[in-house]
Motif scaffolding. Structure first.
Motif, PDB file in Angstrom:
ATOM      1  N   ALA A   4       8.846  -1.073   9.000  1.00  0.00           N
ATOM      2  CA  ALA A   4       7.978  -2.252   8.898  1.00  0.00           C
ATOM      3  C   ALA A   4       6.553  -1.828   8.549  1.00  0.00           C
ATOM      4  O   ALA A   4       5.891  -2.462   7.715  1.00  0.00           O
ATOM      5  N   GLU A   5       6.087  -0.738   9.144  1.00  0.00           N
ATOM      6  CA  GLU A   5       4.737  -0.253   8.866  1.00  0.00           C
ATOM      7  C   GLU A   5       4.590   0.200   7.415  1.00  0.00           C
ATOM      8  O   GLU A   5       3.498   0.154   6.859  1.00  0.00           O
ATOM      9  N   MET A   6       5.689   0.624   6.798  1.00  0.00           N
ATOM     10  CA  MET A   6       5.659   1.135   5.429  1.00  0.00           C
ATOM     11  C   MET A   6       6.166   0.107   4.421  1.00  0.00           C
ATOM     12  O   MET A   6       6.549   0.465   3.315  1.00  0.00           O
ATOM     13  N   SER A   7       6.162  -1.169   4.793  1.00  0.00           N
ATOM     14  CA  SER A   7       6.792  -2.179   3.942  1.00  0.00           C
ATOM     15  C   SER A   7       5.850  -3.283   3.463  1.00  0.00           C
ATOM     16  O   SER A   7       6.292  -4.392   3.192  1.00  0.00           O
ATOM     17  N   ASP A   8       4.580  -2.987   3.341  1.00  0.00           N
ATOM     18  CA  ASP A   8       3.664  -3.969   2.782  1.00  0.00           C
ATOM     19  C   ASP A   8       3.766  -3.888   1.265  1.00  0.00           C
ATOM     20  O   ASP A   8       3.384  -2.878   0.673  1.00  0.00           O
ATOM     21  N   PRO A   9       4.286  -4.931   0.593  1.00  0.00           N
ATOM     22  CA  PRO A   9       4.472  -4.838  -0.852  1.00  0.00           C
ATOM     23  C   PRO A   9       3.175  -4.997  -1.666  1.00  0.00           C
ATOM     24  O   PRO A   9       3.173  -4.805  -2.868  1.00  0.00           O
ATOM     25  N   LYS A  10       2.083  -5.334  -0.990  1.00  0.00           N
ATOM     26  CA  LYS A  10       0.803  -5.528  -1.693  1.00  0.00           C
ATOM     27  C   LYS A  10      -0.260  -4.663  -1.031  1.00  0.00           C
ATOM     28  O   LYS A  10      -1.091  -5.134  -0.269  1.00  0.00           O
ATOM     29  N   VAL A  11      -0.222  -3.397  -1.347  1.00  0.00           N
ATOM     30  CA  VAL A  11      -1.081  -2.400  -0.705  1.00  0.00           C
ATOM     31  C   VAL A  11      -2.452  -2.360  -1.371  1.00  0.00           C
ATOM     32  O   VAL A  11      -2.565  -2.437  -2.585  1.00  0.00           O
ATOM     33  N   THR A  12      -3.488  -2.208  -0.553  1.00  0.00           N
ATOM     34  CA  THR A  12      -4.841  -1.974  -1.044  1.00  0.00           C
ATOM     35  C   THR A  12      -5.258  -0.598  -0.557  1.00  0.00           C
ATOM     36  O   THR A  12      -5.086  -0.278   0.619  1.00  0.00           O
ATOM     37  N   ILE A  13      -5.781   0.216  -1.457  1.00  0.00           N
ATOM     38  CA  ILE A  13      -6.191   1.569  -1.100  1.00  0.00           C
ATOM     39  C   ILE A  13      -7.685   1.717  -1.330  1.00  0.00           C
ATOM     40  O   ILE A  13      -8.168   1.514  -2.445  1.00  0.00           O
ATOM     41  N   ASP A  14      -8.410   2.061  -0.280  1.00  0.00           N
ATOM     42  CA  ASP A  14      -9.853   2.273  -0.362  1.00  0.00           C
ATOM     43  C   ASP A  14     -10.106   3.756  -0.611  1.00  0.00           C
ATOM     44  O   ASP A  14      -9.849   4.592   0.248  1.00  0.00           O
ATOM     45  N   THR A  15     -10.601   4.082  -1.798  1.00  0.00           N
ATOM     46  CA  THR A  15     -10.889   5.483  -2.121  1.00  0.00           C
ATOM     47  C   THR A  15     -12.385   5.785  -2.047  1.00  0.00           C
ATOM     48  O   THR A  15     -12.817   6.855  -2.468  1.00  0.00           O
ATOM     49  N   GLY A  16     -13.148   4.845  -1.509  1.00  0.00           N
ATOM     50  CA  GLY A  16     -14.588   5.063  -1.361  1.00  0.00           C
ATOM     51  C   GLY A  16     -14.851   6.306  -0.533  1.00  0.00           C
ATOM     52  O   GLY A  16     -14.267   6.498   0.532  1.00  0.00           O
ATOM     53  N   GLY A  17     -15.721   7.176  -1.034  1.00  0.00           N
ATOM     54  CA  GLY A  17     -16.069   8.389  -0.307  1.00  0.00           C
ATOM     55  C   GLY A  17     -15.128   9.547  -0.559  1.00  0.00           C
ATOM     56  O   GLY A  17     -15.348  10.645  -0.048  1.00  0.00           O
ATOM     57  N   LEU A  18     -14.066   9.323  -1.315  1.00  0.00           N
ATOM     58  CA  LEU A  18     -13.134  10.407  -1.631  1.00  0.00           C
ATOM     59  C   LEU A  18     -13.490  10.995  -2.996  1.00  0.00           C
ATOM     60  O   LEU A  18     -14.310  10.454  -3.730  1.00  0.00           O
ATOM     61  N   VAL A  19     -12.846  12.072  -3.344  1.00  0.00           N
ATOM     62  CA  VAL A  19     -13.101  12.726  -4.635  1.00  0.00           C
ATOM     63  C   VAL A  19     -12.654  11.798  -5.769  1.00  0.00           C
ATOM     64  O   VAL A  19     -11.772  10.955  -5.575  1.00  0.00           O
ATOM     65  N   PRO A  20     -13.254  11.945  -6.962  1.00  0.00           N
ATOM     66  CA  PRO A  20     -12.896  11.079  -8.093  1.00  0.00           C
ATOM     67  C   PRO A  20     -11.404  11.098  -8.411  1.00  0.00           C
ATOM     68  O   PRO A  20     -10.838  10.088  -8.840  1.00  0.00           O
ATOM     69  N   GLU A  21     -10.738  12.219  -8.199  1.00  0.00           N
ATOM     70  CA  GLU A  21      -9.301  12.321  -8.484  1.00  0.00           C
ATOM     71  C   GLU A  21      -8.482  11.339  -7.635  1.00  0.00           C
ATOM     72  O   GLU A  21      -7.446  10.845  -8.084  1.00  0.00           O
ATOM     73  N   ALA A  22      -8.950  11.057  -6.425  1.00  0.00           N
ATOM     74  CA  ALA A  22      -8.239  10.110  -5.568  1.00  0.00           C
ATOM     75  C   ALA A  22      -8.272   8.710  -6.176  1.00  0.00           C
ATOM     76  O   ALA A  22      -7.259   7.996  -6.195  1.00  0.00           O
ATOM     77  N   THR A  23      -9.436   8.323  -6.690  1.00  0.00           N
ATOM     78  CA  THR A  23      -9.560   7.002  -7.315  1.00  0.00           C
ATOM     79  C   THR A  23      -8.732   6.931  -8.588  1.00  0.00           C
ATOM     80  O   THR A  23      -8.024   5.945  -8.840  1.00  0.00           O
TER      81      THR A  23
END
Length: 123
Positions: A70-89
């Motif tokens: 259930a925790e891994m079953s969100d079909p509409k995921v949002t990923i915040d890459t703010g503050g991470l390396v450019p490759e993550a974005t």
């Protein structure tokens, strides 16, 4: 289909339970349950998930598996890459644009590699 949806369908079919029978027992509509199985609805509430666990009469490991799925079953995921390396974005944007072009074998490879690399100890 989400991981949870696939597991719910597997449990239901293994027990010979129709979608309508399960929906009635859980006091939800058949349409909702079908959408949940097919990944057109997000994660169920914790309350509904616990009712599903009770409905299938699963214990310990299998109940924990349903919770994990259930925790891994969100079909509409949002990923915040703010503050991470450019490759993550770049990676998240590329994945968002191209995930539908990947076949099951490619997805399994990426999943396995991500799990392997993310569990490695970092210096």
């Amino acid at each position: 289909m989400t991981p949870l949806g696939a597991k719910i369908r597997e449990l239901r079919e293994a027990r010979g339970i129709s979608l309508k029978e399960m929906a009635t027992a859980l006091n939800v509509s058949s349409a909702y349950l079908s959408a949940l199985e097919h990944g057109h609805r997000g994660r169920p509430t914790g309350f509904l998930l616990h009712r599903m666990i009770a409905f299938f009469n699963v214990i310990w490991d299998e109940a924990e598996e349903l919770q994990r799925l259930a925790e891994m079953s969100d079909p509409k995921v949002t990923i915040d890459t703010g503050g991470l390396v450019p490759e993550a974005t770049e990676l998240t944007n590329r994945l968002a644009a191209d995930i539908g072009k990947l076949d099951a074998e490619d997805l399994r490879f990426l999943h396995t590699e991500l799990v392997r690399r993310s569990s490695k100890p970092r210096p």
